[in-house]
Design a protein around this motif. Structure first.
Motif, short mmCIF file in Angstrom:
data_model
loop_
_atom_site.label_atom_id
_atom_site.label_comp_id
_atom_site.label_asym_id
_atom_site.label_seq_id
_atom_site.Cartn_x
_atom_site.Cartn_y
_atom_site.Cartn_z
N LYS A 55 1.67 12.97 2.58
CA LYS A 55 0.83 12.39 1.52
C LYS A 55 0.16 11.10 2.01
O LYS A 55 -1.03 10.88 1.77
CB LYS A 55 1.68 12.11 0.28
CG LYS A 55 0.93 11.57 -0.90
CD LYS A 55 1.88 11.40 -2.08
CE LYS A 55 1.17 10.90 -3.31
NZ LYS A 55 2.08 10.79 -4.47
N LEU A 56 0.93 10.26 2.69
CA LEU A 56 0.38 9.01 3.22
C LEU A 56 -0.70 9.30 4.26
O LEU A 56 -1.78 8.70 4.23
CB LEU A 56 1.49 8.15 3.83
CG LEU A 56 2.51 7.55 2.86
CD1 LEU A 56 3.67 6.92 3.61
CD2 LEU A 56 1.85 6.56 1.92
N ARG A 57 -0.41 10.24 5.18
CA ARG A 57 -1.40 10.61 6.21
C ARG A 57 -2.69 11.11 5.58
O ARG A 57 -3.78 10.77 6.02
CB ARG A 57 -0.82 11.68 7.14
CG ARG A 57 -0.30 11.12 8.43
CD ARG A 57 0.14 12.19 9.41
NE ARG A 57 1.58 12.04 9.55
CZ ARG A 57 2.50 12.88 9.12
NH1 ARG A 57 2.16 14.02 8.58
NH2 ARG A 57 3.77 12.63 9.27
N PHE A 58 -2.56 11.95 4.56
CA PHE A 58 -3.72 12.49 3.86
C PHE A 58 -4.58 11.37 3.29
O PHE A 58 -5.80 11.49 3.19
CB PHE A 58 -3.27 13.44 2.75
CG PHE A 58 -4.40 14.06 1.98
CD1 PHE A 58 -5.10 15.14 2.51
CD2 PHE A 58 -4.76 13.57 0.73
CE1 PHE A 58 -6.15 15.71 1.81
CE2 PHE A 58 -5.82 14.13 0.03
CZ PHE A 58 -6.51 15.21 0.57
N ASN A 59 -3.94 10.26 2.91
CA ASN A 59 -4.65 9.11 2.34
C ASN A 59 -4.98 8.04 3.38
O ASN A 59 -5.31 6.91 3.02
CB ASN A 59 -3.83 8.52 1.19
CG ASN A 59 -3.87 9.40 -0.03
OD1 ASN A 59 -4.86 9.41 -0.75
ND2 ASN A 59 -2.82 10.18 -0.26
N GLY A 60 -4.85 8.38 4.67
CA GLY A 60 -5.25 7.48 5.74
C GLY A 60 -4.24 6.43 6.13
O GLY A 60 -4.58 5.45 6.80
N GLU B 44 0.83 -1.20 0.00
CA GLU B 44 0.00 0.00 0.00
C GLU B 44 0.87 1.26 0.00
O GLU B 44 0.63 2.20 -0.75
CB GLU B 44 -0.92 -0.02 1.22
CG GLU B 44 -1.97 1.05 1.22
CD GLU B 44 -2.94 0.92 2.38
OE1 GLU B 44 -4.02 1.51 2.28
OE2 GLU B 44 -2.62 0.26 3.38
N PHE C 197 2.36 4.56 -3.51
CA PHE C 197 2.46 6.02 -3.54
C PHE C 197 3.81 6.51 -4.05
O PHE C 197 4.07 7.71 -4.08
CB PHE C 197 2.18 6.60 -2.15
CG PHE C 197 0.74 6.51 -1.76
CD1 PHE C 197 -0.17 7.49 -2.13
CD2 PHE C 197 0.27 5.42 -1.05
CE1 PHE C 197 -1.51 7.40 -1.80
CE2 PHE C 197 -1.06 5.31 -0.71
CZ PHE C 197 -1.95 6.30 -1.08
#
Length: 106
Positions: free
Chosen positions: A59-64, A42, A46
């Motif tokens: 970016k990862l945090r923004f996508n959960g 996962e 990205f």
């Protein structure tokens, strides 16, 4: 001389994620398979642009996906060591570097 921030790199376009009993990354250039976890796969999904680590974490945090620098560095290291990232301009190809090291040993 200003030190450049560490960046993630970009996953090579020919790398394939194979789903089955296990998740595998397939490198057709090296004809190699790498077993990865669902979470790693996962996060790797990205790696489409070369970002500084803090930008990738955002970016990862923004996508959960909540990760930390240590986990991201481990994944980056895995991808770089196995030549799964697009070589950066000015860097010797990963395979070329490995061949030089092997020649020095023999």
């Amino acid at each position: 001389m200003e030190k450049k921030p560490l960046t993630t790199g970009i996953l090579r376009e020919d790398i394939q994620l194979l789903r089955g009993e296990n998740l595998l990354l397939f490198d057709p250039a090296a004809d190699s398979y790498y077993k990865v976890s669902e979470r790693t796969a996962e996060i790797i999904s990205f790696f489409s642009e070369d970002l500084p680590l803090d930008s990738m974490l955002e970016k990862l945090r923004f996508n959960g996906i909540f990760s930390d620098e240590a986990e991201l560095l481990e994944i980056c290291g895995f991808l770089r060591n196995n030549c799964l990232l697009i070589p950066r301009y000015g860097e010797m190809s990963c395979r070329g570097e490995q061949l030089k090291i092997i020649k020095k040993r023999t």
